[in-house]
Structure formats: C-alpha cells, structure tokens
Design a protein around this motif. Structure first.
Motif, PDB file in Angstrom:
ATOM      1  N   UNK A  47       2.832   7.177   8.020  1.00 33.80           N
ATOM      2  CA  UNK A  47       3.379   6.512   6.846  1.00 33.80           C
ATOM      3  C   UNK A  47       3.543   7.451   5.662  1.00 33.80           C
ATOM      4  N   UNK A  97      -8.255  10.596   0.955  1.00 32.69           N
ATOM      5  CA  UNK A  97      -8.752   9.549   0.065  1.00 32.69           C
ATOM      6  C   UNK A  97      -8.342   8.133   0.465  1.00 32.69           C
ATOM      7  N   UNK A  98      -7.261   7.980   1.242  1.00 31.36           N
ATOM      8  CA  UNK A  98      -6.800   6.607   1.437  1.00 31.36           C
ATOM      9  C   UNK A  98      -7.720   5.806   2.336  1.00 31.36           C
ATOM     10  N   UNK A  99      -8.627   6.454   3.057  1.00 25.94           N
ATOM     11  CA  UNK A  99      -9.641   5.691   3.799  1.00 25.94           C
ATOM     12  C   UNK A  99     -11.036   6.151   3.385  1.00 25.94           C
ATOM     13  N   UNK A 135       0.834  -1.202   0.000  1.00 21.63           N
ATOM     14  CA  UNK A 135       0.000   0.000   0.000  1.00 21.63           C
ATOM     15  C   UNK A 135       0.870   1.254   0.000  1.00 21.63           C
ATOM     16  N   UNK A 136       1.913   1.209   0.794  1.00 22.63           N
ATOM     17  CA  UNK A 136       2.854   2.322   0.897  1.00 22.63           C
ATOM     18  C   UNK A 136       3.468   2.626  -0.473  1.00 22.63           C
ATOM     19  N   UNK A 137       3.869   1.569  -1.187  1.00 16.97           N
ATOM     20  CA  UNK A 137       4.474   1.778  -2.509  1.00 16.97           C
ATOM     21  C   UNK A 137       3.444   2.286  -3.506  1.00 16.97           C
ATOM     22  N   UNK A 138       2.216   1.780  -3.386  1.00 16.30           N
ATOM     23  CA  UNK A 138       1.152   2.257  -4.270  1.00 16.30           C
ATOM     24  C   UNK A 138       0.953   3.760  -4.106  1.00 16.30           C
ATOM     25  N   UNK A 139       0.903   4.201  -2.843  1.00 16.31           N
ATOM     26  CA  UNK A 139       0.720   5.627  -2.571  1.00 16.31           C
ATOM     27  C   UNK A 139       1.875   6.421  -3.199  1.00 16.31           C
ATOM     28  N   UNK A 140       3.082   5.892  -3.056  1.00 14.67           N
ATOM     29  CA  UNK A 140       4.236   6.586  -3.654  1.00 14.67           C
ATOM     30  C   UNK A 140       4.116   6.648  -5.173  1.00 14.67           C
ATOM     31  N   UNK A 141       3.710   5.513  -5.771  1.00 14.30           N
ATOM     32  CA  UNK A 141       3.605   5.479  -7.229  1.00 14.30           C
ATOM     33  C   UNK A 141       2.509   6.401  -7.748  1.00 14.30           C
ATOM     34  N   UNK A 142       1.465   6.570  -6.945  1.00 14.76           N
ATOM     35  CA  UNK A 142       0.380   7.458  -7.366  1.00 14.76           C
ATOM     36  C   UNK A 142       0.762   8.921  -7.186  1.00 14.76           C
ATOM     37  N   UNK A 175       1.085  10.392  -4.349  1.00 14.84           N
ATOM     38  CA  UNK A 175       0.327  10.976  -3.236  1.00 14.84           C
ATOM     39  C   UNK A 175       1.164  11.105  -1.976  1.00 14.84           C
TER      40      UNK A 175
END
Lengths: 334, 301
Positions: free
Chosen positions: B223, B152-154, B134-141, B143
């Motif tokens: 995070x 948005x993450x929750x 999830x952490x990497x996804x947020x970075x890739x997006x 955000x």
C-alpha cells in the motif's frame, strides 16, 4: 407548644447536622480531589510511559476513523474530508447497484464460512490427540513440525502452491497422473478449485498453531477428574467424549466468536495473491474489490462505502454468533 | 472377579487401538506439514528437468546450485533481504519501546484512569477506519513512499500489549514495588532495573511475535511503498513468484526459452528457501516461547 418547640429544635438541629454533613462531604471531596491529583502526581512517570502508545493509537488508529465520513461525501483532495460536499448514500447506491455486488457478497460470505467451518474443529481434534499420547520425542517432533507452517509468509505459501499445482510441471499433477492415470487440470487457475485451495492451505498453515490454545485448556483439567472417570470404568473414548470435550467447549466458543469478528477482513492478503483473471468469478471478495476501487482506481468514496458495509456485515455476524452461543451455552464474549 | 478382569483387558485393547490410530494420524500430519517444505528444499538443489518430470521425490537428483548462484548475483533480491532485515530489527525495537512501558503502566492498579485508558486501546481491536482512510492519512502525513512508514504504522499491536500487561500483573508482586519505593526508587528506575530483567521470557515472546510479523508482512509495503529501492523482501518475492513476468524479464539474456523456463523454476525454489530460512533456523529454538505467549494470552481470554 412544647411539642412544637421541640420539633423546631429538632428541625434546627437537623439543619445544623445537615450542614455539618455537607461540610464534611465537601471536605472529603476536596481531600479526595487533592488525593486524585496527588495519586496522579506520584505516578507521573507512568503517564509518560503511556505517551508513545497513546499518541500512536490516536493518530494511526483513531485518526482514520473519521475518514469513514468519506463514504457519505464526494472526497476531494484539496478540500479534505471535512470540506468535501455531502452526497448522502450515493456511494452505497452505486455499490449496491453495481453488477457484481451480489456475487462479491456471496463469495465473501461463502469463503469466510467455509474457512471457519474447516479451521475450527480440526485443531480441537488434534489437541485431543496430543493430549492422549505419551510425551516423548515423537510427540515433540510432530508438534514442532505442525507449528512450522505458521511461520511461512502468505507470499511464500501462495508461491509454493503455484509451483506445486502448476498445470504441466507441478509435482502434484505428475504424482496424480502416475498414481491414478487420470488427466489433471490447472488446479491453481481453475475457479472451481479456488475455495478448496484457499481453505485447505489455510488449514495446513494454522492447524498445529491453533491447537496450542486447546492443549493449554486440556492440561488445565484436574487429574482427580481423570481418576474419577477411571474408577467409574470409563474407557478412553468415553473420557474424551464426557470429560475432555465439555471442558474445552468454552474455549472453542470463544475462539469461534473471535474468528467470526475478524474473518471478513483477514482474508485479503491471501485472496489477493491467489487472484488471477481466470478465477475472478469466485475470488472477488469485498476486501479485494475495496482495494481495487480505492487504491488502484482512486474511487475513495465507493471504496470507503464498501469498507463500511464490510465492517457492518462482520459486526452483524459477530452479534449473531455471540447471541447463539449465549443461548446454547453459557460462554459468550459480551 | 472374572468381570473385572475382562473390563481390564478390553480397556487396554481400547487404549492400544487408540494409541495406534493416534500415532498413525500424527505421523500423517508430520508428513503433510514437513514434506512440502522438504520438497522445496530438495527441488532447489536439483536440475529443473528432473523436478518437472517428477523424478525428484525423496532426494535431490542431478545436484546443482545454479539457482542459488543466480539468486546471490541478483542485486534486487539482496536489497530486499537487507531492507527486510532492517525493517524487522528496527521495527521490533520501536514496537518494544512503545509496548512495554505502556503495558507496565497499565498493569499498575494504582494508576488513576486505568480502565478508561484500557478501553481506549481495546476499542481499536474491534473498530478501525479501514484501508482507504488509513491510506489517505499516511499520504497526508507525508509518509507515503517513505521507509519510516513500515516502522511506525504498526508500532503497537494491542493484543501483544495485553499479553505483556497480563504478564506484569501476574509476576511482579506489589510488595516488591513497595519495598523499592521505601528505598527511594522511582517508577522509571523500578521498571528499568527490576521489572524488565524479571520479564525476559515475555519480552522474548513479544519481540518474536513482532519480528515474525515484520518479516512476513507485505500488505503495508504494497500500500505505502512504491520505490523499488525500499521494497521489503516479501514484496519482491510476490513479484518473482506470483507474477511471472518479472522473473522472465530478470533473466533476459542469451538463454533459450526452455532454458529460461528451467532457470525460472529452480530460482523460484531457491528464493523460497532463502526467504524462509531465517524463520526456520530461529523457529525451533524459540517455539517454546511462542507457545508460552499463546498461553499467557489464553489466560486473559
């Protein structure tokens, strides 16, 4: 001959009938199909209603799921999850052979089980007490007070503990010293108190709130049953033992199963806050280890493997508890 | 005759003993739950020396507001407070916009594909990708370190959506929808003008669940947010309450070490009060809604 002919006719008739049936079926299917599209079309707005939730779930909840593959790969920022080379079970091996694997696993399981054992029965007892006390101002205010700690954030809770249990200036130590004249210790920092502090502060926070669901189950008992018990001469304790406890047992079992499923994960926030270098020997759990490996050390492969292992353990626990519950009683989740 | 009378007497005696024990336990619980919070409040108004020598037990001693003065002068705490207020209000709004329409759509029995869609959501209650993916996804997006991530993450909590769906199913009769349809009402209009006004209680419950969660959460900010400027109050509290270094660096000045120690402790009490006050003010008024929410959820369970 005659018989043959009639048989052939019958056969032909049967064929025709079959054909008719087939056609009718096809027509029905066609109609059904257009029916489905029409039913979807009529309610197209409902699908628009669903879009935000579905998009969010697909991106933020399903999106990371394929990232679990990182546990089997040497993740490389530039190549992404798909492009990184497979390394098989290397990360799992590193994790299992690490010097703190067994202690971390043991800490996680012990803390979870202790927490579960302490937080499960007390709300039931509290709900039974609430149910057997007359409604009034006193009961209402006790309930209000008991729910309040649930709204305090973990950070504040740990902050309060840290201040109250501080070695020299904390109120707890001062009061204990005055009352019992014993030397006190650094309760918050010492490893031997960590588990008790973690569990009982959790009880303090959730006791009242968790009792609500049981109170709801208790109010569902029909008054006629109570009357029947009274007619049979049951006193209050007997009513609790033979009427109230059996009626809420299914709820207790469901709560137990649900808690088992999530317990390996929920502890992270509080454990991480309560962790100090002094109590690391008992406070290092799988989630905190995962956080340190992944976010602080950037060792994504190992951290994902730890997470995968953690989920697997909680999945196994869930299945075990569910099976035991099914064997012992009738209630189970699946 | 005599026997009956006797049982009658023992029963009342039993009941009396039970009532006494129950009242005593409830009283004990009242003290255990309230006293720690009460103590923090009185300690925040007392002179630190009095607190640290254990003389503040029931009432504030040596009344002072110096802790609060310092807190309100501090721009970091104020900023955190504003950030948290923003995340809570905006985040809850987004939550409602995502949750309520979806819950309503899923409550309709004439929705084609209702069960598969429901399973699509429920799966996420039991399985997730874990912290690192999830952490990497947020970075890739893109955000990471962007305040929007906390909104948005929750955006959706499936459990809350199920509560809302159960409520809609049980309280909005199908006949009402039919009547509205005959009068030419579209689904959207039916939802906005009829369903939502009929569901005020439930919306309050859901909004409060989400609101409390936003106000109290620190994990996502820990995070995904690195910028001091965008940190929510809980994260700043963590720095001030749990790692003491931040506190003493904040108080760098002419004070002696002992004075600094005293100031630190009174400010910590004050910060706890300030950060928890919004919840504690709102909570008594809304607790009956919370209880209702648990009950709606329990019916589903």
């Amino acid at each position: 001959m005659q018989a043959n002919y009639s048989a052939a006719e019958n056969k032909a008739g049967g064929l025709v009938q079959n054909e008719r049936k087939k056609k009718r079926k096809q027509a029905a299917m066609r109609q059904n199909k257009t029916g489905i599209w029409r039913r979807i079309g009529v309610n197209y707005e409902l699908y628009i209603f669903l879009i935000p939730a579905v998009v969010y779930t697909a991106i933020f909840l399903y999106g990371p799921m394929y990232g679990v593959l990182m546990a089997f790969k040497d993740y490389n920022m530039l190549e992404g999850v798909m492009g990184s080379p497979w390394v098989g079970l290397k990360h799992f091996q590193r994790f299992f052979q690490g010097y703190n694997f067994w202690s971390t696993l043991f800490n996680t399981l012990l803390l979870s089980l202790y927490y579960l054992a302490a937080t499960l029965p007390l709300p039931v007892i509290l709900a039974i007490i609430f149910n057997n006390v007359k409604n009034g101002m006193f009961k209402k205010s006790v309930q209000l007070a008991a729910y309040a700690p649930n709204f305090i954030s973990v950070v504040v809770l740990v902050g309060i503990m840290k201040i109250v249990f501080a070695p020299d200036t904390g109120v707890f130590n001062i009061v204990i010293e005055k009352l019992f004249h014993v030397e006190t210790a650094d309760v918050f920092g010492r490893p031997e108190y960590f588990r008790h502090l973690y569990v009982w502060s959790g009880v303090w926070q959730t006791l009242g709130w968790n009792s609500i669901i049981y109170v709801a189950a208790l109010t569902g008992i029909s008054p006629e049953l109570y009357e029947a018990f009274t007619v049979d001469g049951a006193n209050r304790l007997q009513k609790i033992r033979y009427l109230e406890l059996p009626s809420i047992l299914p709820t207790v079992v469901i709560v137990l199963i649900l808690n088992t499923g999530s317990i390996m994960n929920i502890g992270f926030e509080k454990v991480y806050l309560m962790q100090t270098p002094l109590n690391l020997s008992v406070s290092e759990t799988l989630p905190t280890y995962l956080y340190k490996m992944g976010v602080i050390n950037n060792d994504y492969g190992l951290a994902t493997a730890v997470g995968f292992f953690n989920s697997a353990v909680s999945c196994i626990l869930l299945v075990i508890v569910n099976t035991v519950a099914k064997k012992l009683g009738d209630s189970s989740l699946f | 005759m005599r026997k009956m009378k006797k049982t009658h007497i023992t029963e009342t005696l039993d009941d009396r003993i039970f009532a006494c024990v129950a009242s005593f336990l409830m009283f004990l619980l009242l003290i255990i739950c309230v006293y720690p919070l009460y103590f923090v409040v009185i300690a925040s108004f007392s002179r630190p020396e009095m607190v640290s020598t254990g003389r503040v037990i029931l009432f504030p001693r040596g009344f002072t507001t110096i802790g609060y003065d310092k807190i309100f002068q501090d721009s970091m705490i104020f900023r955190g407070f504003l950030n948290s207020a923003f995340y809570t209000v905006a985040g809850t709004l987004i939550n409602l916009i995502v949750t309520l329409p979806a819950a309503y759509a899923l409550s309709r029995k004439d929705l084609v594909g209702r069960n598969p869609i429901m399973i699509f959501f429920i799966v996420t209650m039991y399985f997730n990708g874990g912290m690192i993916p999830t952490y990497l996804l947020i970075q890739n997006l893109g955000l990471y370190n962007n305040p929007i991530v906390l909104l948005v993450c929750t955006a959706l909590v499936v459990y809350n959506m199920i509560i809302a769906r159960t409520f809609f199913e049980n309280t909005i009769p199908y006949e009402m929808l039919e009547a509205a349809k005959i009068d030419g009402c579209s689904n959207t209009r039916f939802f906005c003008t009829i369903v939502l006004p009929l569901s005020k209680t439930m919306i309050a419950v859901i909004a409060l669940y989400y609101g409390v969660q936003h106000w109290n959460s620190y994990m996502n900010a820990l995070l995904y947010i690195d910028d001091q400027e965008w940190k929510p109050l809980q994260l700043i509290l963590r720095e001030l309450l749990i790692s003491t270094n931040a506190m003493s660096s904040m108080l760098q000045g002419s004070e002696s070490a002992e004075e600094q120690q005293n100031l630190t402790s009174i400010m910590q009490y004050g910060i706890i009060v300030v950060s928890t006050l919004p919840m504690m003010i709102v909570f008594p008024f809304v607790q009956k809604y919370f209880v209702k929410g648990v009950m709606i959820g329990a019916v589903k369970g």
